[in-house]
Design a protein around this motif. Structure first.
Motif, PDB file in Angstrom:
ATOM      1  N   SER A  96       0.833  -1.210   0.000  1.00 42.32           N
ATOM      2  CA  SER A  96       0.000   0.000   0.000  1.00 42.32           C
ATOM      3  C   SER A  96       0.866   1.258   0.000  1.00 42.32           C
ATOM      4  O   SER A  96       0.585   2.213  -0.720  1.00 42.32           O
ATOM      5  CB  SER A  96      -0.890   0.029   1.241  1.00 42.32           C
ATOM      6  OG  SER A  96      -1.640  -1.135   1.328  1.00 42.32           O
ATOM      7  N   PHE A 118       0.852   4.013  -2.842  1.00 40.10           N
ATOM      8  CA  PHE A 118       0.523   5.376  -2.405  1.00 40.10           C
ATOM      9  C   PHE A 118       1.605   6.350  -2.869  1.00 40.10           C
ATOM     10  O   PHE A 118       1.330   7.393  -3.472  1.00 40.10           O
ATOM     11  CB  PHE A 118       0.439   5.367  -0.870  1.00 40.10           C
ATOM     12  CG  PHE A 118      -0.232   6.570  -0.275  1.00 40.10           C
ATOM     13  CD1 PHE A 118       0.502   7.691   0.065  1.00 40.10           C
ATOM     14  CD2 PHE A 118      -1.590   6.580  -0.019  1.00 40.10           C
ATOM     15  CE1 PHE A 118      -0.115   8.792   0.623  1.00 40.10           C
ATOM     16  CE2 PHE A 118      -2.218   7.677   0.550  1.00 40.10           C
ATOM     17  CZ  PHE A 118      -1.469   8.792   0.867  1.00 40.10           C
ATOM     18  N   ILE A 141      -0.050  11.162   6.400  1.00 37.61           N
ATOM     19  CA  ILE A 141      -1.306  10.564   5.935  1.00 37.61           C
ATOM     20  C   ILE A 141      -1.055   9.126   5.492  1.00 37.61           C
ATOM     21  O   ILE A 141      -1.810   8.201   5.811  1.00 37.61           O
ATOM     22  CB  ILE A 141      -1.909  11.372   4.759  1.00 37.61           C
ATOM     23  CG1 ILE A 141      -2.271  12.779   5.228  1.00 37.61           C
ATOM     24  CG2 ILE A 141      -3.125  10.669   4.176  1.00 37.61           C
ATOM     25  CD1 ILE A 141      -2.704  13.707   4.128  1.00 37.61           C
ATOM     26  N   ILE A 170      -2.783   5.679   6.885  1.00 37.64           N
ATOM     27  CA  ILE A 170      -3.514   4.749   6.014  1.00 37.64           C
ATOM     28  C   ILE A 170      -2.871   3.367   6.047  1.00 37.64           C
ATOM     29  O   ILE A 170      -3.554   2.344   6.211  1.00 37.64           O
ATOM     30  CB  ILE A 170      -3.575   5.293   4.571  1.00 37.64           C
ATOM     31  CG1 ILE A 170      -4.443   6.548   4.516  1.00 37.64           C
ATOM     32  CG2 ILE A 170      -4.095   4.243   3.602  1.00 37.64           C
ATOM     33  CD1 ILE A 170      -4.433   7.269   3.193  1.00 37.64           C
ATOM     34  N   CYS A 171      -1.556   3.333   5.898  1.00 41.98           N
ATOM     35  CA  CYS A 171      -0.872   2.024   5.873  1.00 41.98           C
ATOM     36  C   CYS A 171      -0.933   1.353   7.242  1.00 41.98           C
ATOM     37  O   CYS A 171      -1.034   0.123   7.329  1.00 41.98           O
ATOM     38  CB  CYS A 171       0.584   2.201   5.437  1.00 41.98           C
ATOM     39  SG  CYS A 171       0.689   2.719   3.715  1.00 41.98           S
ATOM     40  N   GLY A 180      -3.418   1.613   9.222  1.00 39.70           N
ATOM     41  CA  GLY A 180      -4.765   1.049   9.261  1.00 39.70           C
ATOM     42  C   GLY A 180      -4.867  -0.246   8.474  1.00 39.70           C
ATOM     43  O   GLY A 180      -5.470  -1.225   8.924  1.00 39.70           O
ATOM     44  N   ILE A 181      -4.239  -0.239   7.298  1.00 44.67           N
ATOM     45  CA  ILE A 181      -4.250  -1.450   6.462  1.00 44.67           C
ATOM     46  C   ILE A 181      -3.542  -2.593   7.188  1.00 44.67           C
ATOM     47  O   ILE A 181      -3.999  -3.742   7.186  1.00 44.67           O
ATOM     48  CB  ILE A 181      -3.587  -1.175   5.099  1.00 44.67           C
ATOM     49  CG1 ILE A 181      -4.491  -0.259   4.270  1.00 44.67           C
ATOM     50  CG2 ILE A 181      -3.283  -2.458   4.335  1.00 44.67           C
ATOM     51  CD1 ILE A 181      -3.879   0.274   3.002  1.00 44.67           C
TER      52      ILE A 181
END
Lengths: 331, 497
Positions: free
Chosen positions: B33, B37, B52, B56-57, B59-60
């Protein structure tokens, strides 16, 4: 209901059986063990091996150990069914009248050694079959029951196939196990020769009766089998069928036809006995894998491709075990 | 014995195995990811917003980890039993688990036998398995992500690498924007004004980013400067009000003082007016009327602080009782209050005026630097680069507006004296020089640099206009354009644009 006492009895007796048989059999531990398993499980055994490796000796020792009446039938091409089952003979009674009397054949025993079974005609072979399957003999329109426990231990020579009548598949299926008695190694051969210089007589002694054997059989029936192990055994049997969609490429290429449902029954029944002999109360994957060879060896027919590539039946069974094990692990 | 307790140590080991086996795919997913990204931002030629991306990563990673762990590797009793059997128990544990509700004697004996063997077994004999392929994939994905993040954000740019001058140009603009923002942030202007100025700065930044042409950038800066000046000028009502008051004799001095923005002067004038009114009571009403009239004429609306201060002053004067005994006292109070309010308003307007100058200086400075940088980029003018020198008969150049040097045509050559905006501009006579000074900035160099199409022989309109406009801007800064003409010139250039 099985008790701990029954289990202890089983353990003691099976130990004694193995001890007695080892007095007469040098090496061949697996053959001896599997023969005992088959007998406790109530199955018949086909022993295959070259002459002189101890097939007959094993059967005779088994007969002595179990203190059961033992008959030996030497199968020859001229052997008639009546020679096996018995026949009616005319007899003069006390009044001087002639009457028919059934003369029981050698099959009316508990342990039958059918030596070189493949040398007899199919007709004679079939006479034995009824006895093996039904434990009955039909002669002169009458059916006679055979005493329990009843076993047939047949032998056949893998060489000298000329002039023999190979057992058809249907008949082969009635044997729980097919055991291959290998030629002994040099050390074992030395021991055999040394031992038999003293005496050729079997030294095994009776350690149990037929009733004991039946009790052991009942005990073994209670052994637990979990669904996963049962499923594994059935997967193994179905894996021998190339016509089934889920069979592997290997099976499709190297098997002509596969084992019957009797193979599944044999695996589980014998597996229970093996587990109990090992001191366990449950059947394991190892039991199924170990018994797969004697159970499937005579039930799986290799294809022409396997024959030309010199892939033996045991090789096929080994490969199927490997594939089936992987399948259950993935689940 | 309860199964949980019996299997506790094995369960712990399997949980550890599950965590490990879930960690690698989760990390691989996060790595992939992050790579994607960052790649997207590289394609867009933007800097990767690391914070950011990390969120996000992260969370992944968390979602993947939990999903894989609970869906695949969470050790259920059956799985634990199966793994325990794998260390030599020959399905004792699984059979025991399967027959836990079986009350037969065989099942009881089997359970006892299983428990004995399980207790003898050690969790350390249970191997931890993990996929090497997954570990390798994980390592590769993390490496690729780290590599992508470490690359410059414009690595995928197909434009030619920027030279020193281009980088300097970017830096000048960046510094200007930062300085403007800092100045606004630290100023004492009202928040509403600050927000409006910030909006103008944001727009300027956006507009500048859209073009690489120095001249266009200079034009944009000038536009923004004008916008900010106009915005702040509106707040400087002292000039309008002061001018309106100056029209009347009575309020002329007050008007001058207010226009100057000098609070001391205002105070002095108000003191003078107070003394005068004390001596000439009849002028009180007249003064009030005059102030109101002037306010009306100024064009400034009510609500403006200075306007309100003067209006209140006038109102108070109208209401005072001239004949009353407290007249002088009341008058004094009115003037004191007016002085306070007017000076307060003027102080605020001083701040605005000061900020206006500062912001204009920053922007003017940046423009100068940009133009100097551009001159520096061109290097030695007329060095025979590709036959682009003037006077070599190339048609395109003959048509360039540089043929009429902006400095020479500007009315700067005829500047009247004293009307120079801000009073700081050079005096008369210099305009002519300035006209030629405009020629110091050789438009020809600009014309030849990057705008001449040797195939068609034409020059783009935008580039020509930028040069022309830039010269005008320079002339304004040097004071070569009188105020009364600037509006006309603005309209002229607006129509050209």
């Amino acid at each position: 209901m099985i008790t701990e006492k029954d289990i202890a009895f089983f353990a003691e007796k099976s130990k004694q059986i193995m001890t007695e048989l080892s007095k007469d059999m040098v090496g061949q531990k697996e053959v001896v063990e599997q023969t005992v398993i088959a007998m406790i499980a109530g199955g018949n055994v086909l022993l295959e091996g070259v002459p002189g490796v101890g097939k007959t000796r094993l059967v005779r020792s088994v007969g002595k150990t179990f203190s059961l009446p033992f008959s030996r039938i030497q199968f020859t091409p001229d052997l008639m069914p009546a020679d096996v089952t018995g026949t009616n003979i005319i007899e003069r009674d006390e009044n001087g009248q002639n009457r028919l009397k059934f003369q029981k054949g050698p099959i009316f025993s508990n342990i039958i050694l059918a030596d070189e079974i493949n040398r007899a005609t199919p007709k004679t072979q079939s006479a034995l079959l009824e006895a093996m399957q039904e434990h009955t003999v039909t002669a002169g329109g009458r059916t006679y029951s055979l005493d329990e426990p009843f076993f047939v231990l047949a032998t056949q020579n893998p060489i000298e196939q000329d002039g023999t009548y190979p057992l058809p598949e249907a008949q082969m299926d009635r044997f729980m196990f097919k055991l291959v008695v290998e030629f002994p190694g040099i050390e074992e051969l030395t021991e055999i020769v040394t031992m038999t210089q003293a005496t050729m007589e079997e030294r095994a002694e009776a350690v149990l009766t037929g009733g004991d054997l039946l009790a052991m059989r009942e005990a073994a029936k209670e052994i637990l089998v979990i669904d996963d192990v049962l499923n594994y055994a059935m997967l193994l049997v179905t894996a021998t069928h190339p016509e089934i969609k889920t069979s592997s490429e290997f099976a499709k290429k190297n098997i002509r036809f596969g084992a019957s449902p009797r193979a599944g029954q044999a695996l589980i029944t014998a597996g229970k006995v093996r587990a109990l002999m090992d001191g366990r109360f449950n059947v394991s994957y190892d039991d199924i894998n170990a018994l797969a060879y004697p159970v499937l060896r005579h039930r799986v027919k290799p294809s022409f491709n396997a024959i030309t590539e010199k892939i033996t039946v045991d090789d096929i069974i080994e490969k199927l075990i490997e594939e089936t094990s992987k399948k259950i692990k993935k689940r | 014995m309860k199964l949980n307790k019996l299997f506790a140590s094995f369960k712990r080991k399997l949980v550890l195995e599950g965590v490990l086996r879930s960690f690698f795919p989760a990390l691989a997913a996060a790595g992939i990811s992050a790579f994607v990204f960052s790649l997207v931002y590289h394609i867009l030629l933007e800097k990767t917003p690391v914070a950011i991306m990390a969120v996000i990563c992260g969370g992944i990673f968390a979602v993947t980890f939990l999903t894989v762990f609970f869906a695949r590797y969470f050790p259920t009793m059956k799985k634990i039993a199966s793994r325990v059997d794998g260390i030599g128990l020959k399905e004792r544990a699984s059979t025991m688990l399967d027959n836990s509700e079986n009350s037969s004697s065989m099942a009881s004996m089997q359970r006892e036998d299983a428990v004995i063997h399980i207790k003898k077994a050690a969790a350390k004999d249970m191997k931890i398995y993990f996929s090497r392929k997954m570990a390798v994939l994980c390592a590769i994905s993390v490496f690729m992500a780290a590599l992508m993040l470490s690359l410059p954000h414009d690595i995928l740019s197909f434009a030619e690498p920027k030279d020193e001058n281009e980088l300097k140009q970017e830096q000048i603009i960046k510094d200007m924007i930062e300085e403007l923002r800092e100045e606004v942030k630290n100023s004492q202007l009202e928040e509403e004004l600050k927000d409006k100025i910030d909006e103008i700065i944001d727009k300027l930044e956006e507009d500048i980013e859209k073009t690489d042409s120095t001249l266009e950038q200079v034009g944009k800066i000038e536009e923004a400067k004008k916008e900010i000046s106009d915005l702040l000028e509106k707040e400087l009502t002292k000039n309008k009000i002061g001018e309106a008051l100056q029209k009347y004799e009575l309020t002329k001095a007050l008007g001058l003082a207010i226009s100057s923005g000098d609070t001391e002067k205002v105070s002095l004038v108000l003191d003078g007016l107070e003394i005068m009114l004390k001596q000439n009571k009849e002028l009180v009403k007249e003064l009030a009327e005059t102030v109101k009239k002037a306010l009306e004429e100024s064009g400034v609306e009510a609500g403006d602080e200075l306007y309100d201060a003067l209006y209140n002053f006038a109102e108070s004067l109208e209401k005072i009782d001239i004949q009353g005994t407290e007249f002088e006292k009341e008058l004094g109070e009115i003037f004191d209050k007016a002085e306070e309010e007017i000076n307060a308003a003027l102080e605020k307007q001083k701040i605005i005026e000061s900020e206006k100058e500062k912001l204009e200086d920053i922007m003017s400075g940046a423009k100068e630097e940009l133009l100097e940088n551009k001159e520096g980029e061109e290097g030695t003018p007329q060095t025979g680069e590709g036959g682009k020198e003037p006077g070599e008969g190339e048609e395109g150049q003959g048509e360039q507006p540089g043929g009429n040097q902006p400095g020479g045509d500007q009315p700067g050559g005829n500047q009247p004296g004293g009307d120079k905006p801000g009073g700081d501009k050079p005096g008369d006579g210099e305009g002519g020089d300035k006209g030629t000074d405009g020629g110091d900035y050789s438009g020809e160099d600009d014309r030849t640099e990057g705008i001449y199409d040797p195939i068609s022989g034409k020059v783009s309109y935008g580039e020509v206009f930028a040069v022309y406009y830039a010269e005008y801007l320079k002339a304004i800064e040097k004071g070569n354009v009188p105020e009364y003409l600037q509006e006309i010139m603005d309209i002229y250039f607006a129509e050209l644009n």
